[in-house]
Design an enzyme around this catalytic site. Structure first.
Site, PDB file in Angstrom:
ATOM      1  N   PRO A  56       0.834  -1.196   0.000  1.00  0.00           N
ATOM      2  CG  PRO A  56       0.000  -1.055   2.152  1.00  0.00           C
ATOM      3  CD  PRO A  56       0.646  -2.007   1.202  1.00  0.00           C
ATOM      4  CD  GLU A  57       2.344   3.975  -4.386  1.00  0.00           C
ATOM      5  OE1 GLU A  57       2.664   5.157  -4.249  1.00  0.00           O
ATOM      6  OE2 GLU A  57       2.441   3.376  -5.473  1.00  0.00           O
ATOM      7  CG  HIS A  62      -4.234 -15.289   7.352  1.00  0.00           C
ATOM      8  ND1 HIS A  62      -3.148 -16.120   7.372  1.00  0.00           N
ATOM      9  CD2 HIS A  62      -5.004 -15.695   6.308  1.00  0.00           C
ATOM     10  CE1 HIS A  62      -3.242 -17.003   6.381  1.00  0.00           C
ATOM     11  NE2 HIS A  62      -4.359 -16.765   5.728  1.00  0.00           N
ATOM     12  NE  ARG A  86      -0.049 -11.458  -0.705  1.00  0.00           N
ATOM     13  CZ  ARG A  86       0.097 -11.121  -1.980  1.00  0.00           C
ATOM     14  NH1 ARG A  86       1.243 -10.651  -2.409  1.00  0.00           N
ATOM     15  NH2 ARG A  86      -0.913 -11.240  -2.815  1.00  0.00           N
TER      16      ARG A  86
END
Length: 293
Positions: free
Chosen positions: A2-3, A104, A123
């Site tokens: 993500p930016e 998760h 991840r």
């Protein structure tokens, strides 16, 4: 990953939930994410209150009453879920109606008002750490970090000071976190297009011989701020796993003018150019070869 706009969107979603609340209990469900958790992680957090929630580049920083700062990075798939009991389904409450896989859910914060904030990261490229609030600015990764593109320091004059004498391509200079912190590939492409600047032009070409900013420098600073603010207003761009705190997807990707539009006509009125793609430092750069000569 993500930016900056995506991280700022998450910060704004978490701020009203966390700030002013005590962390009554913290549950850590694994020994590490991208990096190991710091020693006594849950013990150091439990009982502390969140006094402020800031963003520095792409990092979230929670200032704690203990004097420490909880630093969080979302990595590629990190996301937060906020559950507020019966209020979860009311308008304005932050809640995932269909949360990601519970397997998760790696960190759970239970707050003094009964809310629960869960960090989910499929991840596990994100991380959390604790820093001494008095020395955090001189600690890696914050030491030597550049100016904030949404902060008061960004201007044509500040870009001129940073870029003076540099032969580095403009795209590479904007991605240098030691100069401007938090800018990523997507929004640099978009800002350069809006400012009508070639990504391959030397960064120093925005500066006069006496070190004063050219009109190009001012145009670029305004374009950077505009595209980031627009992206935040639209919830960022949903690429891969990113989502807002309330579980909805960002919509900025629907407003891209050049990014990922290779082969499509330039949207500038009267321009007959076609969006092209070049590779710079291993990254795709999208631009209009006509508008951005």
């Amino acid at each position: 990953m993500p930016e900056l706009p995506e991280v700022e969107t998450v910060r704004r979603g978490l701020e009203p939930v966390l700030v002013g609340r005590k962390l009554v209990r913290v549950e850590q469900r694994r020994p590490d994410l991208r990096f190991p958790f710091p020693e006594r992680f849950t013990e150091r957090l439990s009982g502390a209150s969140v006094e402020a929630l800031r963003r520095r580049a792409k990092y979230l920083l929670a200032d704690l009453s203990s004097g420490e700062v909880l630093v969080m990075h979302l990595g590629m798939s990190g996301r937060f879920r906020v559950e507020m009991g019966r209020e979860a389904e009311e308008p304005g409450a932050f809640y995932y109606d269909a949360p990601p896989a519970p397997a998760h859910d790696h960190v759970v914060f239970e707050l003094s008002d009964g809310a629960r904030v869960t960090y989910n990261d499929a991840r596990r490229f994100g991380f959390m750490s604790l820093y001494d609030g008095a020395t955090i600015e001189s600690s890696p990764p914050f030491a030597g970090m550049g100016i904030e593109p949404l902060g008061p320091d960004l201007s044509g004059a500040s870009l001129a000071e940073l870029f003076r004498g540099k032969r580095t391509p403009l795209k590479a200079a904007l991605l240098d976190q030691r100069l401007v912190a938090g800018l990523g590939n997507i929004y640099v492409c978009e800002a350069l297009f809006r400012a009508r600047l070639s990504p391959e032009a030397p960064a120093g070409s925005l500066v006069t011989e006496t070190g004063r900013p050219k009109a190009k420098a001012q145009a670029l600073s305004e374009a950077i701020r505009a595209v980031l603010e627009e992206a935040v207003a639209h919830g960022g761009s949903t690429l891969r796993d990113h989502a807002q705190v309330d579980g909805t997807s960002g919509a900025m990707q629907e407003r891209f003018r050049v990014y990922d539009r290779e082969g499509e006509p330039c949207i500038t009125p009267g321009c007959r150019g076609v969006v092209g793609r070049i590779v710079q430092s291993g990254r795709s750069t999208f631009h209009c070869p006509v508008c951005q000569r």
